[in-house]
Design a protein around this motif. Structure first.
Motif, PDB file in Angstrom:
ATOM      1  N   CYS A 178       5.908  -4.854  -1.633  1.00  0.00           N
ATOM      2  CA  CYS A 178       4.929  -4.109  -1.341  1.00  0.00           C
ATOM      3  C   CYS A 178       5.251  -2.788  -0.704  1.00  0.00           C
ATOM      4  N   MET A 179       4.633  -1.924  -0.224  1.00  0.00           N
ATOM      5  CA  MET A 179       5.079  -0.709   0.526  1.00  0.00           C
ATOM      6  C   MET A 179       4.164  -0.755   1.787  1.00  0.00           C
ATOM      7  N   ILE A 180       4.900  -0.501   2.812  1.00  0.00           N
ATOM      8  CA  ILE A 180       4.208  -0.095   4.164  1.00  0.00           C
ATOM      9  C   ILE A 180       4.141   1.291   4.501  1.00  0.00           C
ATOM     10  N   LYS A 181       3.478   1.829   5.044  1.00  0.00           N
ATOM     11  CA  LYS A 181       3.312   2.988   5.532  1.00  0.00           C
ATOM     12  C   LYS A 181       2.898   3.292   7.037  1.00  0.00           C
ATOM     13  N   TYR A 182       3.876   3.717   7.751  1.00  0.00           N
ATOM     14  CA  TYR A 182       3.758   3.708   9.171  1.00  0.00           C
ATOM     15  C   TYR A 182       4.186   5.193   9.996  1.00  0.00           C
ATOM     16  N   VAL A 183       4.043   5.133  10.943  1.00  0.00           N
ATOM     17  CA  VAL A 183       4.239   6.389  11.980  1.00  0.00           C
ATOM     18  C   VAL A 183       5.480   5.854  12.970  1.00  0.00           C
ATOM     19  N   GLY A 184       6.553   6.815  12.970  1.00  0.00           N
ATOM     20  CA  GLY A 184       7.703   6.814  13.802  1.00  0.00           C
ATOM     21  C   GLY A 184       7.350   6.827  15.170  1.00  0.00           C
ATOM     22  N   ARG A 185       7.679   5.887  16.158  1.00  0.00           N
ATOM     23  CA  ARG A 185       7.219   5.812  17.526  1.00  0.00           C
ATOM     24  C   ARG A 185       7.880   6.961  18.166  1.00  0.00           C
ATOM     25  N   LYS A 186       9.045   7.466  17.709  1.00  0.00           N
ATOM     26  CA  LYS A 186       9.599   8.387  18.576  1.00  0.00           C
ATOM     27  C   LYS A 186       9.635   9.653  17.681  1.00  0.00           C
ATOM     28  N   SER A 187       9.560   9.876  16.400  1.00  0.00           N
ATOM     29  CA  SER A 187       9.649  11.049  15.695  1.00  0.00           C
ATOM     30  C   SER A 187       8.218  11.628  15.319  1.00  0.00           C
ATOM     31  N   GLY A 188       7.370  10.496  15.215  1.00  0.00           N
ATOM     32  CA  GLY A 188       6.085  11.026  14.874  1.00  0.00           C
ATOM     33  C   GLY A 188       5.631  11.165  13.509  1.00  0.00           C
ATOM     34  N   LYS A 189       6.816  10.983  12.443  1.00  0.00           N
ATOM     35  CA  LYS A 189       6.864  11.100  11.304  1.00  0.00           C
ATOM     36  C   LYS A 189       6.266   9.866  10.623  1.00  0.00           C
ATOM     37  N   VAL A 190       5.935  10.230   9.419  1.00  0.00           N
ATOM     38  CA  VAL A 190       5.379   9.266   8.555  1.00  0.00           C
ATOM     39  C   VAL A 190       6.323   8.657   7.572  1.00  0.00           C
ATOM     40  N   PHE A 191       6.506   7.402   7.442  1.00  0.00           N
ATOM     41  CA  PHE A 191       7.502   6.728   6.711  1.00  0.00           C
ATOM     42  C   PHE A 191       6.882   5.749   5.942  1.00  0.00           C
ATOM     43  N   ILE A 192       7.395   5.609   4.398  1.00  0.00           N
ATOM     44  CA  ILE A 192       6.978   4.380   3.497  1.00  0.00           C
ATOM     45  C   ILE A 192       8.264   3.652   3.185  1.00  0.00           C
ATOM     46  N   THR A 193       7.888   2.387   3.392  1.00  0.00           N
ATOM     47  CA  THR A 193       9.158   1.611   3.149  1.00  0.00           C
ATOM     48  C   THR A 193       8.824   0.566   2.239  1.00  0.00           C
ATOM     49  N   PRO A 194       9.435   0.248   1.155  1.00  0.00           N
ATOM     50  CA  PRO A 194       9.376  -0.997   0.176  1.00  0.00           C
ATOM     51  C   PRO A 194       9.909  -2.304   0.845  1.00  0.00           C
ATOM     52  N   LEU A 195       9.255  -3.326   0.325  1.00  0.00           N
ATOM     53  CA  LEU A 195       9.794  -4.664   1.162  1.00  0.00           C
ATOM     54  C   LEU A 195       9.016  -5.797   0.440  1.00  0.00           C
ATOM     55  N   CYS A 196       9.923  -6.967   0.269  1.00  0.00           N
ATOM     56  CA  CYS A 196       9.494  -8.109  -0.398  1.00  0.00           C
ATOM     57  C   CYS A 196       8.379  -8.513   0.363  1.00  0.00           C
ATOM     58  N   TYR A 197       7.371  -9.259  -0.288  1.00  0.00           N
ATOM     59  CA  TYR A 197       6.166  -9.951   0.355  1.00  0.00           C
ATOM     60  C   TYR A 197       5.921 -11.076  -0.316  1.00  0.00           C
ATOM     61  N   ALA A 198       5.180 -12.008   0.407  1.00  0.00           N
ATOM     62  CA  ALA A 198       4.394 -13.083  -0.091  1.00  0.00           C
ATOM     63  C   ALA A 198       2.818 -13.032   0.128  1.00  0.00           C
ATOM     64  N   ASP A 199       2.040 -14.106  -0.356  1.00  0.00           N
ATOM     65  CA  ASP A 199       0.812 -14.084  -0.192  1.00  0.00           C
ATOM     66  C   ASP A 199       0.524 -15.524   0.398  1.00  0.00           C
ATOM     67  N   ILE A 200       0.011 -15.511   1.440  1.00  0.00           N
ATOM     68  CA  ILE A 200      -0.235 -17.051   2.145  1.00  0.00           C
ATOM     69  C   ILE A 200      -1.536 -17.042   2.605  1.00  0.00           C
ATOM     70  N   GLY A 201      -2.360 -17.894   2.232  1.00  0.00           N
ATOM     71  CA  GLY A 201      -3.642 -18.201   2.907  1.00  0.00           C
ATOM     72  C   GLY A 201      -4.311 -16.663   2.891  1.00  0.00           C
ATOM     73  N   GLY A 202      -4.274 -15.845   2.075  1.00  0.00           N
ATOM     74  CA  GLY A 202      -5.114 -14.726   1.769  1.00  0.00           C
ATOM     75  C   GLY A 202      -4.636 -13.586   2.604  1.00  0.00           C
ATOM     76  N   GLU A 203      -3.326 -13.586   3.392  1.00  0.00           N
ATOM     77  CA  GLU A 203      -2.689 -12.682   4.121  1.00  0.00           C
ATOM     78  C   GLU A 203      -1.345 -12.192   3.141  1.00  0.00           C
ATOM     79  N   VAL A 204      -1.045 -11.194   3.514  1.00  0.00           N
ATOM     80  CA  VAL A 204       0.614 -10.965   2.975  1.00  0.00           C
ATOM     81  C   VAL A 204       1.368 -10.895   4.230  1.00  0.00           C
ATOM     82  N   VAL A 205       2.485 -11.482   3.777  1.00  0.00           N
ATOM     83  CA  VAL A 205       3.629 -11.543   4.853  1.00  0.00           C
ATOM     84  C   VAL A 205       4.917 -11.084   4.431  1.00  0.00           C
ATOM     85  N   ILE A 206       5.555 -10.163   5.220  1.00  0.00           N
ATOM     86  CA  ILE A 206       6.806  -9.644   5.045  1.00  0.00           C
ATOM     87  C   ILE A 206       7.655 -10.095   6.103  1.00  0.00           C
ATOM     88  N   CYS A 207       9.028 -10.005   6.012  1.00  0.00           N
ATOM     89  CA  CYS A 207      10.014 -10.301   7.179  1.00  0.00           C
ATOM     90  C   CYS A 207      10.956  -9.245   7.510  1.00  0.00           C
TER      91      CYS A 207
END
Length: 171
Positions: free
Chosen positions: A49-78
């Protein structure tokens, strides 16, 4: 895993991570969702998947790809950072946010997030490692407990674009 060892791994993976992210973004999610990662101890049908989030210090928007799984209708990443002794920046940033955007293949969503605890965490960890076995190696490489983050979908949003990001992930 020492920070020095992690740096060697990070340098070797940097190009691959950048290329993966760009392929995912430039294809609108048609590429990059399912990848063969047997070369790094993963499966030949690994989900990302990819997550999009805001840097807590920079205020910039980041997009990061990560492995995920789907369990019980929720997406999980590590938040493994490859077994490094400290948390990845994306995880520290996510902890400062109430909601987060996530893209899975050609669909994107606003979502809430949480970290499973106790017996639920163990169940989710076991499932996640069954999907992505190399995470067990990552956990064995560090004394910190690798955080698991679970997402519950709230609403659909447009898929991510490269132009959404104002910052570039460094680790």
């Amino acid at each position: 895993m020492s920070d020095e060892s992690m740096q060697v791994i990070r340098e070797a993976r940097r190009d691959w991570v950048f290329e993966h992210r760009e392929a995912y973004l430039n294809s609108g999610g048609a590429e990059g969702h399912i990848m063969d990662i047997t070369a790094v101890g993963g499966r030949n049908f690994a989900t990302h998947c990819m997550i999009k989030y805001v840097g807590r210090k920079s205020g910039k928007v980041f997009i990061t790809p990560l492995c995920y799984a789907d369990i019980g209708g929720e997406v999980v990443i590590c938040a493994s950072k490859g077994g490094a002794d400290h948390h990845p920046a994306w995880y520290l940033n996510l902890r400062e946010m109430e909601t987060i955007d996530i893209q899975i293949a050609t669909q994107a969503f606003h979502s809430t997030w949480r970290e499973p605890e106790g017996a639920e965490r163990q169940k989710v960890w076991d499932f996640f490692v069954d999907c992505h076995p190399f995470y067990a190696t990552y956990q064995a490489s560090t004394e910190r407990v690798l955080p698991l983050v679970m997402f519950k979908i709230v609403e659909a949003i447009p898929v991510f674009k490269a132009s959404d990001a104002t910052g570039m992930r460094q680790d």
